[in-house]
Design an enzyme around this catalytic site. Structure first.
Site, PDB file in Angstrom:
ATOM      1  N   ASN A   9       0.862  -1.181   0.000  1.00  0.00           N
ATOM      2  CA  ASN A   9       0.000   0.000   0.000  1.00  0.00           C
ATOM      3  C   ASN A   9       0.900   1.233   0.000  1.00  0.00           C
ATOM      4  O   ASN A   9       1.526   1.550   1.009  1.00  0.00           O
ATOM      5  CB  ASN A   9      -0.884  -0.030   1.262  1.00  0.00           C
ATOM      6  CG  ASN A   9      -1.724   1.215   1.408  1.00  0.00           C
ATOM      7  OD1 ASN A   9      -1.815   2.032   0.490  1.00  0.00           O
ATOM      8  ND2 ASN A   9      -2.340   1.369   2.571  1.00  0.00           N
ATOM      9  N   LYS A  11       0.035   4.308  -0.295  1.00  0.00           N
ATOM     10  CA  LYS A  11      -0.623   5.472   0.326  1.00  0.00           C
ATOM     11  C   LYS A  11      -0.439   6.719  -0.561  1.00  0.00           C
ATOM     12  O   LYS A  11      -0.378   6.594  -1.778  1.00  0.00           O
ATOM     13  CB  LYS A  11      -0.098   5.677   1.748  1.00  0.00           C
ATOM     14  CG  LYS A  11      -0.132   4.376   2.556  1.00  0.00           C
ATOM     15  CD  LYS A  11       0.129   4.568   4.012  1.00  0.00           C
ATOM     16  CE  LYS A  11       0.108   3.218   4.707  1.00  0.00           C
ATOM     17  NZ  LYS A  11       0.249   3.311   6.144  1.00  0.00           N
ATOM     18  N   HIS A  94      -9.138   0.699   5.292  1.00  0.00           N
ATOM     19  CA  HIS A  94      -7.842   0.922   5.930  1.00  0.00           C
ATOM     20  C   HIS A  94      -8.025   1.848   7.140  1.00  0.00           C
ATOM     21  O   HIS A  94      -8.848   2.758   7.114  1.00  0.00           O
ATOM     22  CB  HIS A  94      -6.865   1.541   4.916  1.00  0.00           C
ATOM     23  CG  HIS A  94      -5.466   1.551   5.432  1.00  0.00           C
ATOM     24  ND1 HIS A  94      -5.015   2.515   6.299  1.00  0.00           N
ATOM     25  CD2 HIS A  94      -4.440   0.692   5.238  1.00  0.00           C
ATOM     26  CE1 HIS A  94      -3.744   2.240   6.610  1.00  0.00           C
ATOM     27  NE2 HIS A  94      -3.378   1.141   5.983  1.00  0.00           N
ATOM     28  N   GLU A  96      -6.437   4.276   8.188  1.00  0.00           N
ATOM     29  CA  GLU A  96      -6.286   5.713   7.921  1.00  0.00           C
ATOM     30  C   GLU A  96      -7.560   6.285   7.319  1.00  0.00           C
ATOM     31  O   GLU A  96      -7.925   7.423   7.585  1.00  0.00           O
ATOM     32  CB  GLU A  96      -5.064   5.947   7.009  1.00  0.00           C
ATOM     33  CG  GLU A  96      -3.767   5.728   7.790  1.00  0.00           C
ATOM     34  CD  GLU A  96      -2.596   5.240   6.964  1.00  0.00           C
ATOM     35  OE1 GLU A  96      -2.626   5.344   5.730  1.00  0.00           O
ATOM     36  OE2 GLU A  96      -1.626   4.740   7.576  1.00  0.00           O
ATOM     37  N   GLU A 166      -5.023  -5.530  10.686  1.00  0.00           N
ATOM     38  CA  GLU A 166      -3.989  -4.524  10.876  1.00  0.00           C
ATOM     39  C   GLU A 166      -4.209  -3.821  12.212  1.00  0.00           C
ATOM     40  O   GLU A 166      -4.985  -2.844  12.289  1.00  0.00           O
ATOM     41  CB  GLU A 166      -4.038  -3.494   9.752  1.00  0.00           C
ATOM     42  CG  GLU A 166      -3.813  -4.074   8.379  1.00  0.00           C
ATOM     43  CD  GLU A 166      -3.271  -3.013   7.433  1.00  0.00           C
ATOM     44  OE1 GLU A 166      -2.144  -3.180   6.960  1.00  0.00           O
ATOM     45  OE2 GLU A 166      -3.960  -2.016   7.205  1.00  0.00           O
ATOM     46  N   GLY A 172       2.813   1.760  10.822  1.00  0.00           N
ATOM     47  CA  GLY A 172       3.730   2.881  10.655  1.00  0.00           C
ATOM     48  C   GLY A 172       4.445   3.270  11.935  1.00  0.00           C
ATOM     49  O   GLY A 172       5.062   4.333  12.013  1.00  0.00           O
ATOM     50  N   SER A 212       3.902  -2.734  10.235  1.00  0.00           N
ATOM     51  CA  SER A 212       5.364  -2.714  10.379  1.00  0.00           C
ATOM     52  C   SER A 212       6.029  -4.036   9.984  1.00  0.00           C
ATOM     53  O   SER A 212       6.997  -4.444  10.624  1.00  0.00           O
ATOM     54  CB  SER A 212       5.749  -2.293  11.796  1.00  0.00           C
ATOM     55  OG  SER A 212       5.241  -1.001  12.085  1.00  0.00           O
TER      56      SER A 212
END
Ligand code: PEP
Length: 249
Positions: A9, A11, A94, A96, A166, A172, A212
């Site tokens: 991904n 992003k 996701h 985010e 996730e 991240g 990660s």
């Protein structure tokens, strides 16, 4: 059929030039793994990426889409637009998107329906926050995210669903779930799907881990029985690191 998948991904990273550069490095990487490989560039670069990878086994996927087929939704992209540029898989849910764009389970259920109605495959993301894990609520949160967005589907629709667990606290941050934490949750997720449907559906859905994943930890995470691959953020932006992860299978 349960498959091993590694998806990158990207992003909101990479200009068109940078996208082409990274793709040209990716196609040169040695792929000894049997895993399916996917990359998710930004919307604006999807068409060029799909063209570039036409002869490659690497699939180009989208990071998001709108649920409507067309209309007054300024700034949005529909499933048929994605299909029109040869993109047949979309990442939905996701963390985010959930955190910064207020995407709820109910909205995601509509997006899932729109993707499936357009014969697209969905990589459906979900995962608990650190506060949920600290309160031992991670299973409850994950179960409700899956149930709210996916349990209205017929069993046959699950052929086109890939799950991506996730944990938000691992995205991240450099902090990874331990391989055992990932396995425990993936086993729980498979059981949850089995309880709702049956063991055939549960055993054929691929469950990816994201958070990660790096060349140094991929092998151990992927060695776990219920981990069928990874959704990779940061490490997918470097061809060598991404393929080291792909080849960890
Ligand atoms: C992600 O955003 O899906 C992700 C897993 O990111 P990272 O690998 O950078 O933690």
């Amino acid at each position: 059929m349960r498959k091993n998948i590694v998806a990158g991904n990207w992003k909101m990273n990479n200009s068109l030039q940078e996208t082409k550069q990274l793709l040209s490095e990716l196609v040169k990487q040695d792929k000894s793994s049997q895993a399916e490989v996917m990359v998710a560039p930004a919307f604006i670069n999807l068409e060029s990426a799909a063209q570039f990878l036409k002869e490659s086994t690497i699939e180009v996927v989208a990071q998001n889409m709108h649920f409507a087929s067309n209309g007054a939704y300024t700034g949005e992209i529909s499933a048929s637009m994605l299909k029109g540029v040869a993109v047949n898989t979309v990442i939905l849910g996701h963390s985010e998107r959930r955190a910064y764009f207020n995407e709820t389970d109910e909205l995601l259920a509509k997006k899932v329906d729109a993707a499936l109605a357009n014969n697209m495959r969905v990589i459906f993301c979900f995962g608990e926050e650190l506060s949920d894990r600290k309160a031992n609520n991670e299973e409850k949160v994950v179960e409700s995210q899956i149930a709210n967005a996916l349990f209205h589907l017929e069993a046959s629709a699950w052929e086109n669903i890939v799950l991506a667990y996730e944990p938000v606290w691992a995205i991240g941050t450099g902090e990874t779930a331990t391989p055992n934490q990932a396995q425990d949750m993936h086993q729980f997720i498979r059981k949850t799907v089995e309880n709702k449907y049956d063991s055939a559906v549960a055993n054929s859905v691929s469950i990816l881990y994201g958070g990660s994943v790096k060349p140094t930890n991929a092998k151990e995470i992927f060695s776990k029985e219920d981990v069928d691959g990874g959704l990779i953020g940061g490490a997918s932006l470097k061809a060598e690191d991404f393929f080291a992860i792909v080849n960890a299978f």
